[in-house]
Design a protein around this motif. Structure first.
Motif, mmCIF file in Angstrom:
data_model
loop_
_atom_site.group_PDB
_atom_site.id
_atom_site.type_symbol
_atom_site.label_atom_id
_atom_site.label_comp_id
_atom_site.label_asym_id
_atom_site.label_seq_id
_atom_site.Cartn_x
_atom_site.Cartn_y
_atom_site.Cartn_z
ATOM 1 N N SER A 317 0.835 -1.204 0.000
ATOM 2 C CA SER A 317 0.000 0.000 0.000
ATOM 3 C C SER A 317 0.867 1.249 0.000
ATOM 4 O O SER A 317 2.095 1.183 0.012
ATOM 5 N N ASP A 318 0.214 2.408 -0.001
ATOM 6 C CA ASP A 318 0.964 3.663 0.044
ATOM 7 C C ASP A 318 1.396 4.018 1.464
ATOM 8 O O ASP A 318 1.925 5.109 1.701
ATOM 9 N N MET A 319 1.203 3.100 2.422
ATOM 10 C CA MET A 319 1.715 3.268 3.786
ATOM 11 C C MET A 319 3.030 2.516 3.979
ATOM 12 O O MET A 319 3.545 2.417 5.076
ATOM 13 N N ARG A 320 3.593 1.996 2.912
ATOM 14 C CA ARG A 320 4.761 1.112 2.974
ATOM 15 C C ARG A 320 5.932 1.717 3.752
ATOM 16 O O ARG A 320 6.652 1.008 4.470
ATOM 17 N N GLU A 321 6.146 3.025 3.629
ATOM 18 C CA GLU A 321 7.300 3.643 4.292
ATOM 19 C C GLU A 321 7.250 3.482 5.809
ATOM 20 O O GLU A 321 8.297 3.509 6.474
ATOM 21 N N ALA A 322 6.047 3.295 6.361
ATOM 22 C CA ALA A 322 5.931 3.111 7.815
ATOM 23 C C ALA A 322 6.613 1.833 8.275
ATOM 24 O O ALA A 322 7.006 1.721 9.443
ATOM 25 N N LEU A 323 6.781 0.844 7.383
ATOM 26 C CA LEU A 323 7.421 -0.418 7.750
ATOM 27 C C LEU A 323 8.925 -0.276 7.943
ATOM 28 O O LEU A 323 9.581 -1.211 8.401
#
Length: 481
Positions: A317-323
């Protein structure tokens, strides 16, 4: 990769039965703002200054942060490849690797390991992933004794509470609270000195270290090239949990894998400085397989449980950087919202700005609808993040998703539509703002502050500064030329 691993990595499974605490963020935040004990504890909590001093030791800090972010991105870009490499290397060294698609799978796998090994007592180092699955309660339901050995986690276990910070779980507790808990549960005379309290905890926990059958830890990193689990601790309990019992189980998210030991060395330079303001942590342990024939200590069995629980969905998803997150806690240590309400107001395992992104991403936006709005977007979190996670941008994306999904209140959506209608008509917008500026000045009176506005949220805790009676455009037009 094993069949179980492929299923876990596919993202077909959701986050299990994980749900946040009851109530809303705004309600919990209101309660914490009026809790004198929480407010006193938060005023005494300041790791920001320590971080600033520690980071000043690194003239090449920005280059290290960029390199650390790139290392995390490299791992996430080919996560399946690095996980498969980790599984191969860990298995070659005698580790049993398990794949947990959901939180329920985590509890089931660990309980099965305990039954097979005849475990009666479990001693635990700090593990946020086990907090996600409520592992302690699941093991206790199996008839096992579970003891937290991190001092902060031990305190909140005695209190029957959950962590309020990812590196300082009991930060909301005062010295008096701890004194009362120890007196009640240990049956010892009440002590109030910090050295005396810590020595009492040490004496009690030492017996558990010696009698534990299974040790459970988290894992700060997984090293793909060696199959190692990296544990970073300050109290030494992580090392004792992973070496003294017969069985060691490390539970960690699939996103924690890092390609090489050299990569770990790079990320460690910013992890400890960001977390506690230390140049290096007291204990850095690389657990690489069970006890060998010539080893003086170590577990007879070592297991690693790799947990998805929504992570593969976030990866796509576009939240990938949070990982990229390395769980240092710097974002919450610098967040003005967290600093005023503490961690329990966020309702789930991860508080602060990273929690405002991870919680909706893991358990569903509809189950944490307030959290993307639990920030001022001041970007303090983004500035201090050691792996450059753009937290305000991610929260803004989640806010957009909320609006698109109709999850915001009707009055809020209606208000935005009205504002949008006026904003597309500049002449009417200018007239409306001139009128609002004048009415606002009248409402402010002599105090030049408005005590209550419609909706009541902002002015429920503070006064709103009254406008001067003129809009910016009017003041700008009258400036001296």
């Amino acid at each position: 990769m094993t069949e179980a691993a492929q299923e876990a990595f596919s993202g077909t499974g959701g986050p299990g039965t994980a749900r946040p605490q009851g109530g809303t963020f705004s309600g919990r935040a209101h309660d914490k703002l009026h809790d004198a004990k929480v407010q006193r504890a938060m005023r005494n909590f300041n790791l920001a200054a320590a971080r600033s001093r520690a980071m000043a030791e690194l003239p090449e800090l920005e280059d290290i942060r960029t390199a650390a972010a790139a290392i995390r991105d490299t791992a996430l870009a080919d996560l399946d490849v690095w996980l498969e490499r980790f599984e191969t290397e860990a298995t070659r060294r005698g580790v049993k690797v398990h794949w947990a698609e959901t939180h329920a799978d985590v509890n089931r796998i660990v309980a099965a390991i305990a039954r097979e090994a005849g475990v009666r007592k479990v001693i635990k180092s700090k593990s946020m992933v086990s907090e996600e699955s409520h592992l302690n309660a699941a093991l206790e339901a199996e008839g096992l004794e579970v003891v937290e050995t991190d001092l902060g986690e031990y305190i909140i276990q005695l209190a029957g509470e959950t962590p309020s910070h990812i590196i300082a779980p009991a930060i909301h507790k005062t010295r008096e609270d701890v004194a009362d808990l120890f007196h009640q549960h240990h049956g010892t005379p009440r002590k109030t000195g910090i050295p005396e309290l810590t020595m009492e905890a040490r004496a009690v926990l030492r017996g558990h270290f010696l009698s534990g059958d299974m040790g459970i830890s988290g894992g700060n990193f997984l090293v793909a090239e060696t199959g190692s689990v990296v544990l970073v601790t300050n109290e030494g309990n992580g090392r004792m949990v992973s070496t003294m019992p017969r069985v060691h189980v490390a539970i960690t998210g699939i996103e924690k894998v890092i390609p090489t030991l050299e990569d770990v060395a790079c990320v460690l330079r910013v992890l400890t400085r960001s977390a506690t303001g230390q140049s290096i942590s007291n204990y850095v342990t690389l657990a690489t397989g069970p006890k060998g024939a010539g080893d003086a200590d170590g577990p007879e069995e070592m297991h690693v449980v790799l947990v998805d629980a929504g992570r593969s969905t976030v990866l796509g998803s576009d939240m990938r950087e949070a990982l990229r997150c390395i769980r240092c806690g710097a974002c919450m240590n610098h967040c003005p919202v967290y600093q005023n309400i503490g961690g329990h107001a966020y309702g789930w395992v991860y508080p602060g700005p990273i929690g405002s992104v991870l919680t909706p991403s893991y358990i569903g936006l509809e189950n944490a609808v307030d959290l993307p709005n639990a920030a001022t977007l001041c970007n303090q979190c983004g500035v201090v993040c050691p792996v450059r996670i753009p937290l305000p941008d991610l929260m803004r994306k989640l806010r957009e998703k909320q609006v698109e999904a109709g999850l915001r209140p009707r009055w809020e959506r209606a208000g935005l539509r009205v504002w949008s209608w006026f904003a597309q008509r500049p002449a009417l917008y200018a007239l409306a703002t001139r009128l609002a500026a004048r009415v606002g000045r009248l409402l402010g009176g002599k105090r030049r502050a408005i005590g209550r506005l419609p909706g009541g949220g902002w002015t429920g805790e503070r006064d709103f500064p009254a406008p001067q009676g003129r809009t910016f455009r009017e003041l700008y037009a009258r400036r001296p030329r």
